[in-house]
Design an enzyme around this catalytic site. Structure first.
Site, PDB file in Angstrom:
ATOM      1  N   GLU A   1      58.703  48.885 -74.458  1.00  0.00           N
ATOM      2  CA  GLU A   1      57.236  48.775 -74.885  1.00  0.00           C
ATOM      3  C   GLU A   1      57.241  47.252 -74.722  1.00  0.00           C
ATOM      4  OE1 GLU A   1      56.810  50.814 -78.644  1.00  0.00           O
ATOM      5  OE2 GLU A   1      54.860  50.173 -78.805  1.00  0.00           O
TER       6      GLU A   1
ATOM      7  N   ASN B   1      53.418  52.550 -79.593  1.00  0.00           N
ATOM      8  CA  ASN B   1      52.073  52.459 -80.374  1.00  0.00           C
ATOM      9  C   ASN B   1      51.127  51.368 -79.756  1.00  0.00           C
ATOM     10  OD1 ASN B   1      53.146  54.188 -82.427  1.00  0.00           O
ATOM     11  ND2 ASN B   1      53.738  52.455 -83.648  1.00  0.00           N
TER      12      ASN B   1
ATOM     13  N   ASN C   1      50.249  58.640 -76.873  1.00  0.00           N
ATOM     14  CA  ASN C   1      51.594  58.170 -77.716  1.00  0.00           C
ATOM     15  C   ASN C   1      51.310  58.674 -79.021  1.00  0.00           C
ATOM     16  OD1 ASN C   1      54.317  57.127 -78.272  1.00  0.00           O
ATOM     17  ND2 ASN C   1      52.969  55.824 -79.555  1.00  0.00           N
ATOM     18  N   GLU C   2      52.098  59.402 -79.753  1.00  0.00           N
ATOM     19  CA  GLU C   2      52.092  59.737 -81.223  1.00  0.00           C
ATOM     20  C   GLU C   2      50.693  59.823 -81.609  1.00  0.00           C
ATOM     21  OE1 GLU C   2      54.786  57.225 -83.301  1.00  0.00           O
ATOM     22  OE2 GLU C   2      56.771  58.268 -82.339  1.00  0.00           O
TER      23      GLU C   2
ATOM     24  N   TYR D   1      63.491  59.295 -84.941  1.00  0.00           N
ATOM     25  CA  TYR D   1      64.486  58.481 -85.155  1.00  0.00           C
ATOM     26  C   TYR D   1      65.284  58.635 -86.706  1.00  0.00           C
ATOM     27  CZ  TYR D   1      61.721  55.397 -82.083  1.00  0.00           C
ATOM     28  OH  TYR D   1      61.150  55.181 -80.883  1.00  0.00           O
TER      29      TYR D   1
ATOM     30  N   GLU E   1      61.286  59.706 -77.382  1.00  0.00           N
ATOM     31  CA  GLU E   1      61.820  58.535 -78.349  1.00  0.00           C
ATOM     32  C   GLU E   1      62.818  59.164 -79.112  1.00  0.00           C
ATOM     33  OE1 GLU E   1      58.883  55.869 -80.218  1.00  0.00           O
ATOM     34  OE2 GLU E   1      57.482  56.195 -78.735  1.00  0.00           O
TER      35      GLU E   1
ATOM     36  N   GLN F   1      64.760  51.928 -77.852  1.00  0.00           N
ATOM     37  CA  GLN F   1      64.207  51.708 -76.745  1.00  0.00           C
ATOM     38  C   GLN F   1      65.525  50.902 -75.782  1.00  0.00           C
ATOM     39  OE1 GLN F   1      60.725  49.410 -76.954  1.00  0.00           O
ATOM     40  NE2 GLN F   1      59.846  50.796 -78.226  1.00  0.00           N
TER      41      GLN F   1
HETATM   42  O1  AHR Z   1      59.767  52.763 -80.733  1.00  0.00           O
HETATM   43  C1  AHR Z   1      59.151  52.087 -81.502  1.00  0.00           C
HETATM   44  C2  AHR Z   1      57.899  52.885 -81.950  1.00  0.00           C
HETATM   45  O2  AHR Z   1      58.286  54.096 -82.601  1.00  0.00           O
HETATM   46  C3  AHR Z   1      57.027  53.283 -80.838  1.00  0.00           C
HETATM   47  O3  AHR Z   1      56.084  52.198 -80.471  1.00  0.00           O
HETATM   48  C4  AHR Z   1      56.194  54.542 -81.533  1.00  0.00           C
HETATM   49  O4  AHR Z   1      55.516  55.432 -80.561  1.00  0.00           O
HETATM   50  C5  AHR Z   1      57.306  55.019 -82.353  1.00  0.00           C
HETATM   51  O5  AHR Z   1      56.600  55.275 -83.679  1.00  0.00           O
END
Ligand code: AHR
Length: 512
Positions: A27, A72, A172-173, A257, A308, A363
């Site tokens: 990103e 994001n 995205n999200e 995450y 992700e 990432q």
């Molecule tokens: O990977 C970091 C961020 O985590 C990304 O930009 C977003 O999609 C997620 O919240």
């Protein structure tokens, strides 16, 4: 010592492992692009400014596909800013990460980097501030041969041939209020449907009344699912969005995450339960997809793009000034304990390979990443680099169903298994791989029974364990690494007994 049995049979497979399960993500965030994959003037940089040392480590990881440009960041990004002569590209505020984006690196540079590294690009279109037209025109820029203003712009920018990008994330999200241009599930579902339809038309995909289909290489479209399963809108978001888009999309995305805060003394059990929790999360989305498939009477199966996933531990206050170019952001240094949980997450992805067809470790470089770089300097492999490297290189073919009888422990998610395993089999490579985490605080003896594969011969056995759960790697000191072990005897052609140290990850590879 307590004993545990793990059983797998060649005839009982969960499903085929798609190579795209071992993808990753870059990103425009922090130093992922600038000083990460791209640093003109670096001693290892090539004529395009791509860091050779980083490419070397990515090749070691064997990453087949990379998602780009966000994240994001995507929701405030106009792809047009990142193409054309560099001196004419605008510098912009990036409101996702409060940074300055110079646009030196954009779509054409990413495509060139992918070509050089042999990586398949997975692009994303902006559904926050972007329009359906912006999305379709990016497809045109990338995939249309020529003869239109937009495709000829690509040719003028140095890419005579179209890139033929197949994988596209639609936003995205979009469920997250933190997203620039966040939408409700209904609004996003409607917009994503239109974007998907028009992106396909732009790609030359067209279905006649009689069912005849035009367009030889259809796009693989990924609709934005829940950002995590703690969202209030989960799993309703996923149902609503899929009901709007089901006929037009191929994958539902999911993100997650797992966090561990040492300062806050988070219970270790909760963190060690991450792999089983991820399994539940996938299970809910698997059921949601099936529900919608039945409801819309579709024969098509939508799969999951887990685009992700990772451990993300640092929640420290930002130390970099606002609007800095390539600030040091989210530069987590992973511990041994993180690698142990990470290996369990990989086992979960493998054990759900029938529905999870794409996985993107988020990432790849510098930002919550397995690879860290120093501006003008070196690189190092994080602790999490190693489970990924072994599994992405060797755990191919099919995941086998395993039966095991470990003890359970309590976590905030419910109970979790002390022993977390995956077994894979690749007939073409005549290879069987076993990946096992021991999350117990004591050693365990594991009897692994692998039936019907033929006479197995162990060819590799490595183990990661460390008395210091918080041990880390750094520049010039990669001390948390897998250690080679003496190959175990294979009894009766299929059975091995291993000692699994407390808090360890073991990886075994057999041939036959
Ligand atoms: O990977 C970091 C961020 O985590 C990304 O930009 C977003 O999609 C997620 O919240």
């Amino acid at each position: 010592m307590k004993k545990v049995k793990i059983f797998a049979d060649k005839n009982l497979a969960i499903g085929k492992i798609q190579p795209t399960l071992y993808g990753s993500f870059i990103e425009h965030l922090g130093r992922a692009v600038y000083e990460g994959i791209y640093e003109p003037g670096h001693p290892t940089a090539d004529e395009d400014g791509f860091r050779g040392d980083v490419i070397g480590l990515i090749k070691e990881l064997n990453v087949p596909i990379v998602r780009y440009p966000g994240g994001n960041f995507l929701s405030g990004y106009d792809w047009r800013d990142g193409v054309g002569p560099r001196d004419k590209r605008p510098t912009r505020l990036d409101l996702a990460w409060f940074s300055t984006e110079t646009n030196e690196f954009g779509t054409d540079e990413f495509m060139k980097w992918c070509k050089k590294t042999g990586i398949t690009p997975m692009m994303a279109v902006n559904m926050g501030t972007g329009t359906v037209k912006d999305a379709a025109q990016l497809v045109e820029y990338c995939n249309h041969a020529g003869g239109t203003a937009i495709s000829d712009a690509r040719r003028a920018n140095g890419a005579e041939e179209p890139y033929n990008v197949r994988y596209w994330c639609i936003g995205n999200e979009m469920d997250g209020p933190w997203q620039i241009g966040h939408l409700s599930a209904d609004d996003y579902g409607k917009k994503a449907l239109e974007a998907a339809k028009v992106m396909r038309w732009t790609n030359g995909e067209f279905k006649e009344e009689n069912g005849r289909t035009w367009g030889m290489q259809p796009l693989k479209l990924i609709v934005s699912g829940s950002s995590n399963h703690e969202m209030k809108t989960f799993p309703e978001w996923d149902r609503v969005v899929l009901e709007h888009t089901y006929p037009q999309v191929d994958y539902l995305s999911m993100h997650r995450y797992y966090m561990y805060d040492r300062e806050d003394r988070d219970p270790l059990e909760d963190f060690l339960g991450s792999a089983d929790d991820m399994n539940e999360y996938i299970g809910t989305l698997r059921a949601t997809i099936e529900y919608v498939r039945a409801k819309v009477r579709s024969a098509k199966r939508v799969h999951i793009s887990f685009d992700e996933w990772n451990i993300w531990t640092v929640n420290a206050p930002r130390s970099e000034p606002l609007w800095k170019k390539a600030p040091h952001l989210l530069e987590d240094v992973y511990t041994f304990q993180d690698a142990l949980v990470f290996a369990g997450l990989m086992n979960t992805l493998l054990n759900n390979c029938d529905v999870v067809h794409i996985g993107c470790l988020a990432q790849l470089v510098n930002v919550i990443a397995p690879i860290m770089t120093e501006k003008g300097g070196g690189v190092f492999r994080q602790t999490s680099f190693y489970p990924f490297r072994y599994l992405a290189n060797y755990a191919t073919g099919e995941t086998m169903r395993t039966f095991s009888d470990p003890d359970l422990f309590g976590t905030k998610y419910g109970s979790a298994r002390e022993i977390n395993e995956s077994v894979t089999h690749d007939g073409a490579r005549r290879s069987v791989c076993v990946s096992v985490c021991n999350y117990a605080q004591e050693d365990r003896e594991a009897e692994i029974e692998l039936r019907s594969f033929g006479d197995l011969r162990a060819v590799e056995y490595v183990e990661m364990t460390d008395p210091d759960l918080f041990a880390v790697n750094g520049f010039g000191k990669e001390k948390v690494v897998p250690h080679e072990k003496a190959l175990p005897d294979v009894k009766d052609g299929s059975r091995v007994i291993l000692r699994l140290p407390a808090m360890s990850w073991s990886f075994l590879r057999f041939t036959y």
